[in-house]
Structures are given as C-alpha cells and as structure tokens.
Write a protein that holds these residues in place. Structure first.
Motif, PDB file in Angstrom:
ATOM      1  N   MET A   1       0.800  -1.331   0.047  1.00 49.91           N
ATOM      2  CA  MET A   1       0.206  -0.006   0.021  1.00 49.91           C
ATOM      3  C   MET A   1       0.676   1.331  -0.036  1.00 49.91           C
ATOM      4  N   GLU A   2       1.879   1.135   0.662  1.00 50.38           N
ATOM      5  CA  GLU A   2       2.945   2.316   1.006  1.00 50.38           C
ATOM      6  C   GLU A   2       3.778   2.727  -0.437  1.00 50.38           C
ATOM      7  N   ASP A   3       3.886   1.672  -1.239  1.00 48.22           N
ATOM      8  CA  ASP A   3       4.620   1.636  -2.571  1.00 48.22           C
ATOM      9  C   ASP A   3       3.379   2.366  -3.501  1.00 48.22           C
ATOM     10  N   ALA A   4       2.195   2.006  -3.456  1.00 45.48           N
ATOM     11  CA  ALA A   4       1.138   2.776  -4.335  1.00 45.48           C
ATOM     12  C   ALA A   4       1.028   4.140  -4.120  1.00 45.48           C
ATOM     13  N   ILE A   5       1.000   4.543  -2.630  1.00 44.15           N
ATOM     14  CA  ILE A   5       0.904   5.668  -2.337  1.00 44.15           C
ATOM     15  C   ILE A   5       2.221   6.639  -2.946  1.00 44.15           C
ATOM     16  N   ASP A   6       3.162   6.162  -2.691  1.00 46.19           N
ATOM     17  CA  ASP A   6       4.479   6.724  -3.139  1.00 46.19           C
ATOM     18  C   ASP A   6       4.429   6.879  -4.784  1.00 46.19           C
ATOM     19  N   ALA A   7       4.094   5.968  -5.489  1.00 44.87           N
ATOM     20  CA  ALA A   7       3.879   6.096  -7.001  1.00 44.87           C
ATOM     21  C   ALA A   7       3.127   6.918  -7.422  1.00 44.87           C
ATOM     22  N   VAL A   8       1.902   7.158  -6.593  1.00 44.04           N
ATOM     23  CA  VAL A   8       0.874   8.143  -7.054  1.00 44.04           C
ATOM     24  C   VAL A   8       1.391   9.608  -6.784  1.00 44.04           C
ATOM     25  N   SER A   9       2.060   9.603  -5.276  1.00 47.23           N
ATOM     26  CA  SER A   9       2.524  10.953  -5.307  1.00 47.23           C
ATOM     27  C   SER A   9       3.526  11.484  -6.326  1.00 47.23           C
ATOM     28  N   LEU A  10       4.482  10.496  -6.532  1.00 50.03           N
ATOM     29  CA  LEU A  10       5.343  10.684  -7.586  1.00 50.03           C
ATOM     30  C   LEU A  10       4.612  11.416  -9.065  1.00 50.03           C
ATOM     31  N   ILE A  11       3.761  10.530  -9.285  1.00 49.66           N
ATOM     32  CA  ILE A  11       3.138  10.923 -10.717  1.00 49.66           C
ATOM     33  C   ILE A  11       2.361  12.430 -10.481  1.00 49.66           C
ATOM     34  N   THR A  12       1.409  12.391  -9.333  1.00 48.72           N
ATOM     35  CA  THR A  12       0.993  13.799  -9.046  1.00 48.72           C
ATOM     36  C   THR A  12       1.915  14.867  -8.931  1.00 48.72           C
ATOM     37  N   GLU A  13       3.093  14.752  -8.431  1.00 44.29           N
ATOM     38  CA  GLU A  13       4.085  15.873  -8.473  1.00 44.29           C
ATOM     39  C   GLU A  13       4.349  16.046  -9.895  1.00 44.29           C
ATOM     40  N   LEU A  14       4.668  15.176 -10.754  1.00 39.25           N
ATOM     41  CA  LEU A  14       5.207  15.220 -12.118  1.00 39.25           C
ATOM     42  C   LEU A  14       4.000  16.043 -12.726  1.00 39.25           C
ATOM     43  N   PHE A  15       2.596  15.597 -12.809  1.00 41.42           N
ATOM     44  CA  PHE A  15       1.567  16.493 -13.291  1.00 41.42           C
ATOM     45  C   PHE A  15       1.278  17.872 -12.726  1.00 41.42           C
ATOM     46  N   SER A  16       1.636  18.018 -11.514  1.00 42.56           N
ATOM     47  CA  SER A  16       1.694  19.439 -11.247  1.00 42.56           C
ATOM     48  C   SER A  16       2.719  20.267 -11.593  1.00 42.56           C
ATOM     49  N   TRP A  17       3.708  19.781 -11.556  1.00 43.58           N
ATOM     50  CA  TRP A  17       5.093  20.797 -12.172  1.00 43.58           C
ATOM     51  C   TRP A  17       4.695  21.025 -13.717  1.00 43.58           C
ATOM     52  N   ILE A  18       4.332  19.897 -14.337  1.00 45.03           N
ATOM     53  CA  ILE A  18       3.949  20.015 -15.937  1.00 45.03           C
ATOM     54  C   ILE A  18       2.886  20.907 -16.318  1.00 45.03           C
ATOM     55  N   GLY A  19       1.891  20.628 -15.482  1.00 39.31           N
ATOM     56  CA  GLY A  19       0.634  21.298 -15.717  1.00 39.31           C
ATOM     57  C   GLY A  19       0.711  22.703 -15.369  1.00 39.31           C
ATOM     58  N   LEU A  20       1.323  22.932 -14.068  1.00 35.13           N
ATOM     59  CA  LEU A  20       1.236  24.344 -13.700  1.00 35.13           C
ATOM     60  C   LEU A  20       2.256  25.216 -14.614  1.00 35.13           C
ATOM     61  N   GLY A  21       3.515  24.586 -14.798  1.00 32.40           N
ATOM     62  CA  GLY A  21       4.754  25.347 -15.579  1.00 32.40           C
ATOM     63  C   GLY A  21       4.203  25.466 -17.084  1.00 32.40           C
ATOM     64  N   ALA A  22       3.942  24.482 -17.732  1.00 34.45           N
ATOM     65  CA  ALA A  22       3.413  24.657 -19.030  1.00 34.45           C
ATOM     66  C   ALA A  22       2.217  25.476 -19.326  1.00 34.45           C
ATOM     67  N   GLY A  23       1.245  25.324 -18.272  1.00 33.92           N
ATOM     68  CA  GLY A  23      -0.060  26.077 -18.475  1.00 33.92           C
ATOM     69  C   GLY A  23       0.174  27.506 -18.240  1.00 33.92           C
ATOM     70  N   ALA A  24       1.153  27.924 -17.364  1.00 32.36           N
ATOM     71  CA  ALA A  24       1.566  29.276 -17.163  1.00 32.36           C
ATOM     72  C   ALA A  24       2.074  30.008 -18.434  1.00 32.36           C
ATOM     73  N   LEU A  25       3.344  29.075 -18.938  1.00 36.93           N
ATOM     74  CA  LEU A  25       3.913  29.530 -20.078  1.00 36.93           C
ATOM     75  C   LEU A  25       2.880  29.947 -21.337  1.00 36.93           C
ATOM     76  N   LEU A  26       2.181  28.904 -21.533  1.00 30.17           N
ATOM     77  CA  LEU A  26       1.080  28.988 -22.534  1.00 30.17           C
ATOM     78  C   LEU A  26       0.260  30.057 -22.339  1.00 30.17           C
ATOM     79  N   LEU A  27      -0.540  30.286 -21.313  1.00 32.33           N
ATOM     80  CA  LEU A  27      -1.229  31.283 -20.861  1.00 32.33           C
ATOM     81  C   LEU A  27      -0.777  32.574 -21.292  1.00 32.33           C
TER      82      LEU A  27
END
Length: 133
Positions: A1-27
């Motif tokens: 269970m702990e490994d799954a939470i760590d994996a999801v946490s890593l993926i959401t961090e990647l999505f947050s950086w890409i989404g917020l960074g690229a979104g701000a530049l495109l805006l």
C-alpha cells in the motif's frame, strides 16, 4: 500500500509541475498573441487578380492609399474576382491586412493553458490529500 501511495505521489508531483509550468507559459503566450491582434479595424475590400494571375484582395487604407495582399488558399472561403470581402487591417501598419477575423488569435493557446493549469491544480490538491493517507 505504501508503494502505491509513493508512486501516485510521484506521478501527481510530475503532473503538477508540468501542468502549472506549461500552463503558465502557454497562458502568457496566448494572452500576448491575443493582445497583439486586438484593435484591428474592419474595412471593405475587393477580390482581384494580381499581376501574377493569382487571387488577391485590395482595400483602401485610412491614409487614402490602396493596399493589396495575396489571398491564402483556404477551402472554407471561395473567393471570386470582383466579390466584396471584409478586410481586417492592423492598427500598427495599414498595409497589413487579412480576411480572417483576428479576434480568435491565441484562443487555442489560452484554452490549452487553462486545461493544463486545472490539471496541475488538481494534482497539487491530490498531493495534499496523499500526505494524510
């Protein structure tokens, strides 16, 4: 269970950086592009055949000079010589005109930016939720 939470946490961090960074530049890019094409005035033009035998359109500028621009091959508009056409003229240079409405410029960039910013924001919220699991 702990490994799954760590994996999801890593993926959401990647999505947050890409989404917020690229979104701000495109805006920013979409807002700048939209601002550049704001204020173009409408005038009446006519479709002609230029010296090379290609379709073009001409319009009379506010300065009293006659301007001409080549017609872009577009399947959505069938232009015939002698037809009236609405020409949108640049406020910075009256010799620059176009027949497609410039008010939509930058809209695709802004829409994509808002989608990325929304996904990035959701990823940040999900990261905080995962902290308490």
């Amino acid at each position: 269970m702990e490994d799954a939470i760590d994996a999801v946490s890593l993926i959401t961090e990647l999505f947050s950086w890409i989404g917020l960074g690229a979104g701000a530049l495109l805006l920013v890019a979409g807002l700048l592009r939209g601002a550049y094409f704001r204020g173009w005035s409408e005038t009446l033009g006519v479709v002609v055949i230029d010296a090379n035998g290609d379709l073009a359109y001409r319009w009379l500028g506010e300065d009293g000079l006659l301007y001409e621009a080549p017609s872009i091959d577009d399947d959505t508009q069938v232009l015939e010589p002698g037809e009236d056409v609405t020409v949108y003229v640049s406020p910075r240079d009256p010799s620059v005109g176009r027949i497609d409405n410039p008010k939509h410029e930058g809209r695709a960039l802004r829409t994509t930016a808002w989608i990325l910013l929304g996904l990035g924001g959701l990823a940040v919220v999900l990261q905080f939720v995962l902290l308490f699991l």
